[in-house]
Every structure is written in C-alpha cells, then in structure tokens.
Enzyme design. Structure first.
Site, PDB file in Angstrom:
ATOM      1  N   LYS A 122      44.945  27.843  37.127  1.00 39.52           N
ATOM      2  CA  LYS A 122      44.923  29.125  36.668  1.00 39.52           C
ATOM      3  C   LYS A 122      46.018  30.069  37.137  1.00 39.52           C
ATOM      4  CE  LYS A 122      42.372  33.480  36.536  1.00 39.52           C
ATOM      5  NZ  LYS A 122      40.904  34.054  36.766  1.00 39.52           N
ATOM      6  N   HIS A 132      33.335  31.923  26.806  1.00 37.52           N
ATOM      7  CA  HIS A 132      32.977  33.038  27.442  1.00 37.52           C
ATOM      8  C   HIS A 132      32.451  34.079  26.568  1.00 37.52           C
ATOM      9  CE1 HIS A 132      35.033  31.276  30.985  1.00 37.52           C
ATOM     10  NE2 HIS A 132      34.573  32.513  31.751  1.00 37.52           N
ATOM     11  N   LYS A 172      41.852  40.267  37.839  1.00 37.16           N
ATOM     12  CA  LYS A 172      41.074  40.742  36.732  1.00 37.16           C
ATOM     13  C   LYS A 172      40.269  41.318  37.716  1.00 37.16           C
ATOM     14  CE  LYS A 172      41.288  38.701  32.150  1.00 37.16           C
ATOM     15  NZ  LYS A 172      40.707  38.005  31.493  1.00 37.16           N
ATOM     16  N   ARG A 221      45.126  55.964  43.462  1.00 37.16           N
ATOM     17  CA  ARG A 221      45.825  55.105  42.607  1.00 37.16           C
ATOM     18  C   ARG A 221      46.155  53.798  43.005  1.00 37.16           C
ATOM     19  NH1 ARG A 221      48.287  60.675  41.963  1.00 37.16           N
ATOM     20  NH2 ARG A 221      47.279  61.407  40.213  1.00 37.16           N
ATOM     21  N   HIS A 239      29.187  35.138  27.369  1.00 38.95           N
ATOM     22  CA  HIS A 239      29.112  37.004  27.867  1.00 38.95           C
ATOM     23  C   HIS A 239      27.903  37.438  26.973  1.00 38.95           C
ATOM     24  CE1 HIS A 239      33.453  37.543  29.687  1.00 38.95           C
ATOM     25  NE2 HIS A 239      32.419  36.950  30.433  1.00 38.95           N
ATOM     26  N   HIS A 293      26.392  33.533  35.484  1.00 37.22           N
ATOM     27  CA  HIS A 293      27.911  33.442  34.835  1.00 37.22           C
ATOM     28  C   HIS A 293      28.213  32.158  34.440  1.00 37.22           C
ATOM     29  CE1 HIS A 293      31.751  34.690  32.971  1.00 37.22           C
ATOM     30  NE2 HIS A 293      32.262  34.029  33.921  1.00 37.22           N
ATOM     31  N   GLU A 314      33.164  26.507  35.637  1.00 40.91           N
ATOM     32  CA  GLU A 314      34.447  26.979  35.531  1.00 40.91           C
ATOM     33  C   GLU A 314      35.489  25.900  35.879  1.00 40.91           C
ATOM     34  OE1 GLU A 314      34.961  29.768  34.079  1.00 40.91           O
ATOM     35  OE2 GLU A 314      33.747  31.277  34.632  1.00 40.91           O
ATOM     36  N   ASN A 345      39.115  31.712  28.654  1.00 38.87           N
ATOM     37  CA  ASN A 345      37.993  32.300  28.446  1.00 38.87           C
ATOM     38  C   ASN A 345      37.291  31.278  27.285  1.00 38.87           C
ATOM     39  OD1 ASN A 345      37.418  34.985  29.638  1.00 38.87           O
ATOM     40  ND2 ASN A 345      39.140  35.383  28.284  1.00 38.87           N
ATOM     41  N   ARG A 395      46.752  33.477  28.206  1.00 42.82           N
ATOM     42  CA  ARG A 395      45.485  33.691  29.119  1.00 42.82           C
ATOM     43  C   ARG A 395      44.176  33.546  28.606  1.00 42.82           C
ATOM     44  NH1 ARG A 395      45.367  37.522  34.579  1.00 42.82           N
ATOM     45  NH2 ARG A 395      43.389  36.992  35.186  1.00 42.82           N
ATOM     46  N   GLU A 444      47.461  38.993  29.445  1.00 42.58           N
ATOM     47  CA  GLU A 444      46.651  38.391  28.495  1.00 42.58           C
ATOM     48  C   GLU A 444      46.810  38.800  27.194  1.00 42.58           C
ATOM     49  OE1 GLU A 444      42.279  37.400  29.336  1.00 42.58           O
ATOM     50  OE2 GLU A 444      41.845  37.991  27.326  1.00 42.58           O
TER      51      GLU A 444
HETATM   52  P1  NAD Z   1      27.870  36.285  42.531  1.00 42.64           P
HETATM   53  O1  NAD Z   1      29.124  37.111  42.954  1.00 42.64           O
HETATM   54  O2  NAD Z   1      26.773  37.035  42.009  1.00 42.64           O
HETATM   55  O3  NAD Z   1      27.551  35.235  43.761  1.00 42.64           O
HETATM   56  C1  NAD Z   1      26.515  34.217  43.426  1.00 42.64           C
HETATM   57  C2  NAD Z   1      25.272  34.594  44.360  1.00 42.64           C
HETATM   58  O4  NAD Z   1      25.768  33.809  45.666  1.00 42.64           O
HETATM   59  C3  NAD Z   1      25.045  35.962  44.894  1.00 42.64           C
HETATM   60  O5  NAD Z   1      23.715  36.087  45.192  1.00 42.64           O
HETATM   61  C4  NAD Z   1      25.759  35.923  46.150  1.00 42.64           C
HETATM   62  O6  NAD Z   1      25.288  36.850  46.885  1.00 42.64           O
HETATM   63  C5  NAD Z   1      25.564  34.569  46.765  1.00 42.64           C
HETATM   64  N1  NAD Z   1      26.592  34.114  47.706  1.00 42.64           N
HETATM   65  C6  NAD Z   1      28.075  34.341  47.574  1.00 42.64           C
HETATM   66  N2  NAD Z   1      28.686  33.702  48.431  1.00 42.64           N
HETATM   67  C7  NAD Z   1      27.562  32.887  49.297  1.00 42.64           C
HETATM   68  C8  NAD Z   1      27.438  31.947  50.241  1.00 42.64           C
HETATM   69  N3  NAD Z   1      28.745  31.608  50.815  1.00 42.64           N
HETATM   70  N4  NAD Z   1      26.445  31.571  50.667  1.00 42.64           N
HETATM   71  C9  NAD Z   1      25.398  31.788  50.073  1.00 42.64           C
HETATM   72  N5  NAD Z   1      25.062  32.844  49.178  1.00 42.64           N
HETATM   73  C10 NAD Z   1      26.330  33.275  48.683  1.00 42.64           C
HETATM   74  O7  NAD Z   1      28.464  35.231  41.544  1.00 42.64           O
HETATM   75  P2  NAD Z   1      29.844  34.400  41.192  1.00 42.64           P
HETATM   76  O8  NAD Z   1      29.301  33.403  40.446  1.00 42.64           O
HETATM   77  O9  NAD Z   1      30.392  34.285  42.435  1.00 42.64           O
HETATM   78  O10 NAD Z   1      30.866  35.251  40.245  1.00 42.64           O
HETATM   79  C11 NAD Z   1      30.315  35.661  38.947  1.00 42.64           C
HETATM   80  C12 NAD Z   1      30.825  36.970  38.544  1.00 42.64           C
HETATM   81  O11 NAD Z   1      32.340  36.869  38.746  1.00 42.64           O
HETATM   82  C13 NAD Z   1      30.484  37.660  37.407  1.00 42.64           C
HETATM   83  O12 NAD Z   1      30.425  39.032  37.522  1.00 42.64           O
HETATM   84  C14 NAD Z   1      31.659  37.081  36.272  1.00 42.64           C
HETATM   85  O13 NAD Z   1      31.912  38.077  35.320  1.00 42.64           O
HETATM   86  C15 NAD Z   1      33.028  37.349  37.464  1.00 42.64           C
HETATM   87  N6  NAD Z   1      34.181  36.675  37.066  1.00 42.64           N
HETATM   88  C16 NAD Z   1      35.373  37.284  37.195  1.00 42.64           C
HETATM   89  C17 NAD Z   1      36.321  36.548  36.973  1.00 42.64           C
HETATM   90  C18 NAD Z   1      37.775  37.443  36.937  1.00 42.64           C
HETATM   91  O14 NAD Z   1      38.891  37.008  36.563  1.00 42.64           O
HETATM   92  N7  NAD Z   1      37.838  38.739  37.696  1.00 42.64           N
HETATM   93  C19 NAD Z   1      36.419  35.412  36.426  1.00 42.64           C
HETATM   94  C20 NAD Z   1      35.062  34.525  36.390  1.00 42.64           C
HETATM   95  C21 NAD Z   1      33.984  35.499  36.874  1.00 42.64           C
HETATM   96  N1  GLY Z   2      38.482  34.334  33.906  1.00 40.86           N
HETATM   97  C1  GLY Z   2      39.581  34.696  32.850  1.00 40.86           C
HETATM   98  C2  GLY Z   2      40.734  35.204  33.291  1.00 40.86           C
HETATM   99  O1  GLY Z   2      40.916  35.402  34.501  1.00 40.86           O
HETATM  100  O2  GLY Z   2      41.630  35.501  32.410  1.00 40.86           O
END
Ligand code: NAD
Ligand code: GLY
Length: 361
Positions: free
Chosen positions: A229, A250, A145, A123, A254, A267, A187, A247, A243, A239
């Site tokens: 942010k 997005h 999130k 939990r 998406h 992304h 972003e 997006n 918030r 949200e």
């Molecule tokens: P990712 O986590 O896939 O990382 C991108 C690539 O870079 C991967 O291959 C990873 O292994 C590599 N990598 C990471 N750090 C590295 C480093 N320092 N050196 C070399 N390689 C490295 O992608 P991302 O762009 O970081 O994140 C995208 C994800 O985040 C998506 O799933 C998206 O939906 C999510 N997201 C979530 C939120 C949220 O609010 N939770 C907001 C925006 C995006």
């Molecule tokens: N990336 C959108 C949010 O965190 O709300």
C-alpha cells in the site's frame, strides 16, 4: 516483539512511520514522540474502548498529555457527518487548540471518521492511527484517505489527510471476532491479486495459520500489505491514476454494502464478492484465465469469505449504486480489472454487455 517491523510511507514532508508489533499500545514513548502539543483527544467506539482505551490513557497520563475521550457508537451506519460533528463539538467544548492531536483507536470506521475530523478541525490538527482490526491495519489506517458515508454513497464526503504515524498492535487481534479477521483477509488477498503474485502464493500456503491467529504470520501479512500500500500511495497519493488499483472489487463491493444496508455485509465481505465479480469480468475479456478464478475462489472460501454477491441483488441495483463512485468520470463507470495475477488496471474500456453478463451471472 514489541516493535517487530517498522516501515515508512515516504511522502516528503507528510512522511510517517508504521509500527507493527505486539503490546505497542502500552509503549508510552512510541505515542509520545508523535504528539507535538500537550493535549490529545482519543476517539474510539463502544466495543474497542472497554478493551484498549485504558492502555492509551495510561500512556498519555504517564507522559503528562492532557487528554479527553470520545466514544462513538459502533458500526458502519455511524460513519456519518453527525459523528464527525460530535468530535468537533467535544474538541471545542474542551478547548482543544490547533496543536492538539486526535488519536483514532479502533477499526476503519473510527479511523476514517476521526481522521476526517482531524482534517477539518481548525483547518487541520495532527492525528495518530491506532488500528485495531486486521482490515484497518493493512488498509484504512495507511494512505490518508479519511471520510464518512452519505446515504446515497459510501465515502462520498472526505479528505486526503495523512496521520503522524500508524501504531499497528497485532495483539488487538486476540479479541477480534473471526468474521472480522476474515474480512480483513479479503483486503490482504487483494494485495496479492493486484500487485504481488508471490504474496498470493504465500497466502495460499499460510491462510490456515493466519486464520488461526499465528502472530508471526499475521505480522508478516500486515507488513507486506502495508509495504504494497505504501509503495502505491507514494506514487499516487491523491489517486489520479495508479492508486485506484487498491479498489479491486470495491466498485461492486460498495454497491453491495449500500444496497444491503451499511453494516449488514462487512466491507471486507463485500470486497471479496466484488473481487470475484471483477475476476469474472476480466475473464470475459480474455485477460485472465479460469485457473485464476479457481485459485482466488478457493483462497477466499478457505478464509470463510463470500465469493458471490447476494442473490437478491439485481443488475439494475448494481448499476444504480455503481453510478455513484468516485472513480467515475463523465457518467462512465470505471472499474479495476485484472490483467494477470499480480497486475491490475483501471479502465472504462470494457465491454458494457460483458459487464451486464457479470452482473446477471
Ligand atoms: P470496523 O471499524 O467497523 O470494525 C469492525 C468491528 O470490529 C467493529 O464492530 C469494531 O468495533 C470491532 N473491533 C475493532 N477492533 C476490535 C478488536 N481489537 N477486538 C474486538 N472488536 C474490535 O470495520 P473495519 O473492517 O475495521 O473497517 C471498515 C471500514 O474501513 C469501512 O468503513 C471502510 O469503508 C473503511 N476503509 C477505509 C479505507 C481507507 O483507505 N480509508 C480503506 C479500507 C476500508
Ligand atoms: N483503500 C483504497 C485506498 O486507500 O486507496
């Protein structure tokens, strides 16, 4: 550096600091002060672990935190319930209790999955975000999130769950592929478009330095993005309204990610194309002018980001994928559109024919 900037996400008892700087991964006390029990699980992936896991392990060992590691496969296609389950399995097998802390070391995928596992294990256990991509430092690690994808829709399973702290070591960009840095800049540019016209201008001025990896500029971009942010999340953590402006692009983005197959369009790349579609639709409503399209397109192009969706995607594919979006209410697709540079709105009061024109354009 080491800690160059620090700011707080002010959410009452769920408040937490964001540390931004260089060489933060080896700062034992930084991580130690946010671990309340005596054990931790570090979740990373096959790319990031060989680069940075040892530094975290050393920090944990030197402050006598019992720790385990779980290395996930790398890729958006592994942001799944199965990956979440593998974290839960390991926590149980290694007898982690409710005072254990999960440390997410990696990009947004690792952070989203590990954060979600933290939200449901017994939990809820504490977790720490150690984002290693630009995108995860400016966006996904901040705001709570967490979640995973379903084959029918991105981020369809998840929870709001805030971390204990975010440790954003910009030194991790040294190993980040250029394409990933650019995806993160999408972003960053988003924050200028939705919230801060001056920041947009600053980005126009400094985009080349950012792409070249200038540490001072990158730290500043991470700081301003996190400040924006944090201010938005503080006003609307779950949200219910505001918030959603985070997006911008997005809903279209998406759809691109889902239809093209997770992991094929990054992304940030999908968001870049999606922002241009949102701008197109905003122009069709007369809310913004062509000059903003030109500035946005030029900035995204300088960052080597796409400014249009994949040619092979049909309007019908968009509409089907966009129908599965968490912002939608009663079957009506809600969209984030621009009112002017630095100001966005979330609305379902757009002209559907104009949306079809944008999708067909
Ligand atoms: P990712 O986590 O896939 O990382 C991108 C690539 O870079 C991967 O291959 C990873 O292994 C590599 N990598 C990471 N750090 C590295 C480093 N320092 N050196 C070399 N390689 C490295 O992608 P991302 O762009 O970081 O994140 C995208 C994800 O985040 C998506 O799933 C998206 O939906 C999510 N997201 C979530 C939120 C949220 O609010 N939770 C907001 C925006 C995006
Ligand atoms: N990336 C959108 C949010 O965190 O709300």
């Amino acid at each position: 550096m080491p800690i160059k900037h620090q700011l707080d996400v002010a959410l009452g008892e769920r408040s937490y600091p964001i540390y931004i700087g260089r060489d933060l991964l080896g700062q034992t006390q930084l991580i130690r002060q946010h671990i309340h029990g005596s054990s931790a699980l570090v979740v990373s992936n096959t790319t990031v672990a060989p680069l940075y896991l040892a530094r975290i392990q050393q920090s944990l060992a030197s402050c006598e935190i019992r720790h385990d590691e779980l290395i996930l496969e790398d890729g958006e296609q592994y942001k799944t319930l199965a990956a979440t389950e593998s974290i839960i399995d390991l926590l149980l097998r290694k007898r982690h209790d409710r005072r254990s802390t999960i440390i997410a070391l990696g990009g947004g995928v690792v952070g989203d999955v590990a954060g979600f596992a933290a939200s449901i294990y017994q939990r809820g256990v504490n977790f720490i975000q150690v984002p290693t991509t630009l995108l995860s430092q400016v966006d996904s690690s901040v705001g709570g999130k967490t979640g995973v994808n379903h084959p029918l829709g991105k981020n369809m399973i998840g929870a709001f769950y805030q971390p204990q702290c975010v440790i954003a070591d910009i030194g991790s960009f040294d190993t980040l592929p250029a394409r990933e840095l650019a995806a993160g800049l999408a972003e960053v540019i988003k924050y200028g478009l939705i919230y801060d016209a001056d920041f947009f201008g600053w980005l126009e001025q400094h985009i080349d330095g950012l792409l070249a990896g200038d540490s001072e500029l990158l730290a500043q971009a991470v700081l301003i993005s996190c400040q924006i942010k944090a201010r938005v999340v503080e006003q609307d953590e779950r949200e219910s309204g505001l918030r959603a402006i985070l997006n911008l692009g997005h809903t279209f983005g998406h759809a691109i990610e889902a239809v093209m197959g997770y992991g094929n369009w990054l992304h940030g790349e999908a968001v870049a194309a999606g922002m241009m579609m949102a701008i197109d639709l905003s122009i069709r409503h007369g809310w913004i002018d062509e000059q903003l399209r030109a500035r946005s397109s030029a900035l995204l192009q300088r960052a080597a980001l796409p400014t249009a969706p994949p040619v092979e995607m049909t309007p019908q594919q968009f509409l089907e994928a966009m129908a599965i979006d968490k912002k939608n209410v009663g079957g009506r697709i809600k969209l984030v559109l621009l009112r002017e540079l630095g100001s966005a709105c979330i609305t379902d009061e757009y002209d559907h024919d104009k949306l079809l024109q944008t999708l067909a354009a």
